[in-house]
Write a protein that holds these residues in place. Sequence first.
Motif, short mmCIF file in Angstrom:
data_model
loop_
_atom_site.label_atom_id
_atom_site.label_comp_id
_atom_site.label_asym_id
_atom_site.label_seq_id
_atom_site.Cartn_x
_atom_site.Cartn_y
_atom_site.Cartn_z
N ASN A 196 0.88 -1.40 -0.10
CA ASN A 196 0.01 0.50 -0.09
C ASN A 196 0.87 1.45 -0.11
OD1 ASN A 196 -1.49 2.19 1.14
ND2 ASN A 196 -3.29 0.66 1.58
N LEU A 197 0.73 2.06 -1.14
CA LEU A 197 1.37 2.88 -1.37
C LEU A 197 1.24 4.34 -0.33
CD1 LEU A 197 2.46 2.32 -5.70
CD2 LEU A 197 4.03 2.40 -3.14
N LYS A 198 0.14 4.36 0.06
CA LYS A 198 -0.11 5.13 0.75
C LYS A 198 0.21 5.12 1.87
CE LYS A 198 -3.93 7.11 -2.20
NZ LYS A 198 -5.78 6.95 -2.74
N THR A 199 -0.10 4.10 2.56
CA THR A 199 0.40 3.80 4.17
C THR A 199 1.78 3.47 4.39
OG1 THR A 199 -0.34 1.51 4.11
CG2 THR A 199 -2.32 3.34 4.77
N GLY A 200 2.04 2.73 3.43
CA GLY A 200 3.67 2.60 3.59
C GLY A 200 3.75 0.62 3.46
N VAL A 201 1.87 0.26 3.61
CA VAL A 201 2.03 -1.22 4.81
C VAL A 201 2.59 -1.78 3.57
CG1 VAL A 201 0.63 -2.79 5.88
CG2 VAL A 201 0.34 -0.17 7.08
N ASP A 202 3.51 -3.26 3.84
CA ASP A 202 3.60 -4.72 2.76
C ASP A 202 2.60 -5.25 3.57
OD1 ASP A 202 5.10 -2.24 1.26
OD2 ASP A 202 6.62 -3.86 1.63
N SER A 203 2.51 -6.07 2.41
CA SER A 203 1.36 -7.26 3.31
C SER A 203 1.86 -8.74 2.60
CB SER A 203 -0.09 -7.68 3.05
OG SER A 203 -0.70 -6.44 3.98
N TRP A 204 2.39 -9.42 3.09
CA TRP A 204 3.26 -10.88 2.34
C TRP A 204 2.28 -11.93 2.71
CZ3 TRP A 204 9.01 -11.43 2.96
CH2 TRP A 204 9.14 -10.30 2.83
N SER A 205 2.24 -12.96 1.66
CA SER A 205 1.28 -14.31 1.47
C SER A 205 2.87 -15.46 2.30
CB SER A 205 1.03 -15.22 0.36
OG SER A 205 2.13 -15.64 0.05
N PRO A 206 2.06 -16.20 3.33
CA PRO A 206 2.41 -17.20 3.77
C PRO A 206 3.61 -17.86 3.10
CG PRO A 206 0.17 -17.33 5.01
CD PRO A 206 0.45 -16.12 3.61
N GLU A 207 3.21 -17.62 1.54
CA GLU A 207 4.48 -18.74 0.80
C GLU A 207 5.58 -17.46 1.02
OE1 GLU A 207 0.58 -19.50 0.51
OE2 GLU A 207 1.09 -18.12 0.71
N ILE A 208 4.79 -16.87 0.71
CA ILE A 208 6.33 -15.44 0.03
C ILE A 208 7.70 -15.22 1.58
CG2 ILE A 208 4.88 -13.29 0.94
CD1 ILE A 208 7.07 -11.95 -1.54
N GLU A 209 6.59 -15.71 2.46
CA GLU A 209 7.37 -15.64 4.77
C GLU A 209 8.15 -16.99 3.96
OE1 GLU A 209 5.56 -12.94 7.49
OE2 GLU A 209 4.31 -14.67 6.26
#
Length: 894
Positions: A285-298
């Motif tokens: 989210n470019l406005k809030t600066g929050v990144d969300s990762w799926s369990p697979e990428i973790e």
Amino acid sequence: MSSLLASQNGFEVCGEAIDGRDGVEKAKQLKPDVVVMDVSMPNLNGLEATRLIRDTLPRTEVLILSQHEAPEMIKQAFRAGARGYVLKSSIADQLERAVEVVSRGDTFVADAPNSGSHHVDPQEVLQRSAALERELGASEERFRATFELAPVGVAHLNGNGRWLRVNQKFCEILGRPAAELLKMKYQDITHPDDRAPELLEAQKISEGKSDHYSIEKRYARPDGSWVWVMRSVSAVRYGAGEVQYVISVIQDITERKHAEQKLWASQQRLALAQIAGKSGTFERNLKTGVDSWSPEIEELYGMKPGEFGGTQADFLSCVLPEDRAEAQRIADEGLRTGEFDGEFRIQRRDAAVRRMSSRGKVYFDEHGRPEKLIGINMDVTESKQAEQARASLAAIVESSDDAIISKDLNGIINSWNGAAERTFGYSAAETIGRPVTIIIPPELREEEAQILARLMKGERIEHFETTRVTKSGERLNVSLTISPIKDSQGRVIGASKIARDITEHKRTEKQFRENQELLRAAFAQTYSFLCLLSVDGTVLEANRAALEGTGFPRREVIGLKVWDVWWSKLPEEQEILKARVATAAKGRAVREECSYSLRDGSVRFVDRTLNPVHNEQGEVIMIVASGLDVTEQRQLRTLLEERVTDRTKELELKNLELLKQTAVVRELSGRLLQIQDEERRRIARELHDSVGQMLAAASMNFSHVAREKGALSGAAAKAVEENRALLEQISAEIRTISHLLHPPLLDEVGLQSALQWYIEGFSERSKISVNLELPEDFGRLPRDLEITLFRVVQECLTNIHRHSESRIAAIRVSRSANQVRLEVKDHGKGIPLDMQLNITSGKITGVGMRGMRERLRQLGGHLQVQSDAGGTLIVALLPVSEAAAKEAVTSAAD
């Protein structure tokens, strides 16, 4: 003394003894209130007798009489258990009072008559001793409290591992009472898997190689469970190095061990997830600066689900520092173009470095501003590695010095590397698409059909030597290795051919064969015996001299062990030769003279050499045995040696006679020194036991007369006082002479106190300041060593006083496990050069230096002298064994 004491009201003399041992026995029988005894007595000295009496009769007090004013002697007397100490010169005035004070259990120390200020106050010595005892008691209480209240388990063990003492925490950790543990060894409840590692560490402590170790181990509890502990062990040793006891400290680490096991299992599960994971999605989210990762990428990044922090900074922290700029560039490209595609490397949580491919799109809001970024990360590490492997393989093929060619099953060339161009003269453009027969001679083209037939069967052809033709028509000798090329289903679709030019190798082989022929000719015609042996001693070849010169036909030599041919009739030489062949087989050349036998049985001598032959890897592949008959030379050498031996025996006999005479002189010299010491000791004893006692009695009588001097005339009273003063002066002179002849402190207390006493007297008489450096725990030495060291110090100080003109001197005594070292140094004018040369060459001038050296030599020691204009250093070295030192301590106690 008996008469004096018996005359006093309240005193009863219940017995007398003739020496120390008799005194101990009489005390046991009579059980007196007070025992009055001398220090210097035959059989058993007063100090040891005091110890025995106090151990047996704790209610019996001991009063010591002595002529010694030294504070060290007073200290030793009270350490032995004495309650009082009176100087013999003070008997007349203070004996009665001393017996009365001691009988009450109070301490009494008489003041020495005419004592100077330089003497230590005896009362102060006693006060310091009492204070030291109180401090030791307090220290023991602190140690006991520390031991019992320690938050860790603490135990003492003997050298065999048996518990001697354990604290409460130790019992709690092991779940066993102290009474049970004190009947056990630590090995009894140690886990079987932990015994061997700890045994190795304990062995190092037992052998003196280590003093401590730490180890994690398991102990068995009574309920059958195992408790994990961290055990730290330290050894406490006696002065001789033997283990006195062992300190063991344990901490319960069972919970930590269980946690470690759980962590290991979790890591194993995570590793399986990482293997299975191939890709994962993310959204920023470019406005809030929050990144969300799926369990697979973790999983791809080696994280647990939900572990990712959720910011761009958290993501960049996973990227290798040198790739972070590239990762940022990929994101900036997406913001500029709306799409992004790139690669970068990350470091997983398990420290593994992986390469990621990142692709995705940027989504904009209704105003055309970037709103969010969605993409996918894919682990492309293996594909990149495969790509690099293909590139590496191509580079290897291209850079190889061997010609590498690939072809299909029709023999049409598909690839042609640089080495093939250099070997055959054709470029890749000239060969690719053409049949491989362009480099095969016409008469060998049938060979190609046979090769293709074998390849169709999946066979590999290795090191096939044949001939090929270059573009210029030159024929080459080549070695071919041909392998089938298969598709993914395993079907043969072509062949890979490696051709190595062996033309030069063939020429070298031919030259080698020719050289072998020359070597064989030289081998056969040399006059020395030559044999080629295998590493186990088998004869592979023998030259003409080895066969014809010894009478053996070839059939009786080749294939046999070398010791079964020329040494078959010499069993002892056979065993020696077997050992020498084994040595040569290990790569070491051997040369020696030995006997050997001809075929007719006659024995001769040979100079034999065994030389190992190594291959390129350094391995011994053969042994060259050579020999030269030296029978005649040996006979001449034996005759010469016999003549030399006869002459040597004559010289040895004369030398032996000289040595015997020297030994007799040295024995007489040593005996003379021993007699001199014994005579000094006897005279000193006589002065002490006879003259000293008579003077003490006379002093007592004068005391009675002095009490009645009021009834005498003035002249008579004055004469009495003068005679009494003269008597005390005579006693002091007799005591000084007795001590100089043989210091009683040397026998009764030891070298340390005797040297201190002598140095104080010497300094007072000579006005030379002497510093003595001798460790407090120096201990006792055998009697002859202590006497020798004392006499050397006496002689050195006398020489300093007479000759050196030095006003200061230093004495240092030290000892190691097997040696005692004495150093005496002054800062005088030094020894004249001519006298030093005499001392160095053994031509010692002067009785004193000769006497010191002879005393030391009698005990296996030696004397060193160093001197210059700045002073002289005398060093005496004496050997002493641990057994002798223990015997000295035992002898002193007896």
